[in-house]
Design a protein around this motif. Structure first.
Motif, PDB file in Angstrom:
ATOM      1  N   LYS A  77       0.829  -1.216   0.000  1.00 27.30           N
ATOM      2  CA  LYS A  77       0.000   0.000   0.000  1.00 27.30           C
ATOM      3  C   LYS A  77       0.857   1.256   0.000  1.00 27.30           C
ATOM      4  N   GLY A  78       1.883   1.285   0.861  1.00 24.35           N
ATOM      5  CA  GLY A  78       2.737   2.454   0.941  1.00 24.35           C
ATOM      6  C   GLY A  78       2.991   2.880   2.371  1.00 24.35           C
ATOM      7  N   THR A  79       3.628   4.028   2.506  1.00 25.85           N
ATOM      8  CA  THR A  79       3.955   4.586   3.812  1.00 25.85           C
ATOM      9  C   THR A  79       3.151   5.857   3.997  1.00 25.85           C
ATOM     10  N   PHE A  80       2.520   5.978   5.159  1.00 26.02           N
ATOM     11  CA  PHE A  80       1.616   7.079   5.438  1.00 26.02           C
ATOM     12  C   PHE A  80       1.995   7.769   6.735  1.00 26.02           C
ATOM     13  N   VAL A  81       1.721   9.077   6.791  1.00 24.57           N
ATOM     14  CA  VAL A  81       1.950   9.822   8.028  1.00 24.57           C
ATOM     15  C   VAL A  81       0.965   9.290   9.063  1.00 24.57           C
ATOM     16  N   ALA A  82       1.483   8.957  10.243  1.00 22.77           N
ATOM     17  CA  ALA A  82       0.650   8.392  11.306  1.00 22.77           C
ATOM     18  C   ALA A  82      -0.252   9.463  11.908  1.00 22.77           C
ATOM     19  N   TYR A  83      -1.422   9.017  12.358  1.00 20.97           N
ATOM     20  CA  TYR A  83      -2.301   9.915  13.098  1.00 20.97           C
ATOM     21  C   TYR A  83      -1.777   9.999  14.516  1.00 20.97           C
ATOM     22  N   PRO A  84      -1.792  11.188  15.120  1.00 21.86           N
ATOM     23  CA  PRO A  84      -1.308  11.287  16.504  1.00 21.86           C
ATOM     24  C   PRO A  84      -2.204  10.475  17.420  1.00 21.86           C
ATOM     25  N   GLU A  85      -1.592   9.855  18.406  1.00 24.59           N
ATOM     26  CA  GLU A  85      -2.374   9.069  19.355  1.00 24.59           C
ATOM     27  C   GLU A  85      -3.201  10.013  20.201  1.00 24.59           C
ATOM     28  N   ALA A  86      -4.464   9.664  20.378  1.00 22.97           N
ATOM     29  CA  ALA A  86      -5.369  10.511  21.158  1.00 22.97           C
ATOM     30  C   ALA A  86      -4.970  10.467  22.624  1.00 22.97           C
ATOM     31  N   ASP A  87      -4.691  11.636  23.167  1.00 20.24           N
ATOM     32  CA  ASP A  87      -4.377  11.720  24.592  1.00 20.24           C
ATOM     33  C   ASP A  87      -5.685  11.789  25.357  1.00 20.24           C
TER      34      ASP A  87
END
Length: 96
Positions: A77-87
Motif C-alpha cells: 500500500k505504501g507509507t503514510f503519516v501516522a495519526y497522533p495518538e489521542a491523549d
C-alpha cells in the motif's frame, strides 16, 4: 519534498548520517503540518531521487520515521503519516 536534486536539504559534509538528515527533514515537515496525518509518502526510490540519495538510504530514513512513530507502512500500500495518538484528558478514567 525537495523541488530539485540541487535543492536538496541534505548536506553530505554535515557531521550526521545522511538517512538521519532525510528523516529529520520529513519529520520537520510533519511537525509543521506540511505533511498531514494520512498523507502518503512517495516510494523509497522516489524519495531517494527527490533527496539525491540512494534508495537504500531513503529506506533507512523511512525505518527511522517508523521507529519514531511518525509514519506507518502497509505492505503493498505504501507509507503514510501516522495519526497522533489521542491523549485521554485527565479525569476521564474509571469514575463511578
Amino acid at each position: 519534498m525537495a523541488a530539485e536534486t540541487g535543492d536538496s536539504p541534505i548536506d553530505p559534509n554535515k557531521i550526521a548520517y545522511v538517512y538521519m538528515q532525510v528523516a529529520d527533514h520529513i519529520a520537520a515537515r510533519i511537525a509543521s503540518g506540511d505533511l498531514s496525518p494520512g498523507a502518503r509518502l512517495p516510494g523509497e526510490r522516489d524519495l531517494g531521487t527527490e533527496y539525491g540519495v540512494a534508495y537504500l538510504t531513503a529506506r533507512r530514513a523511512v525505518r527511522e520515521l517508523r521507529e519514531r512513530g511518525l509514519v506507518v507502512t502497509l505492505p503493498a500500500k505504501g507509507t503514510f503519516v501516522a495519526y497522533p495518538e489521542a491523549d485521554e484528558p485527565a479525569g476521564d478514567g474509571d469514575e463511578a
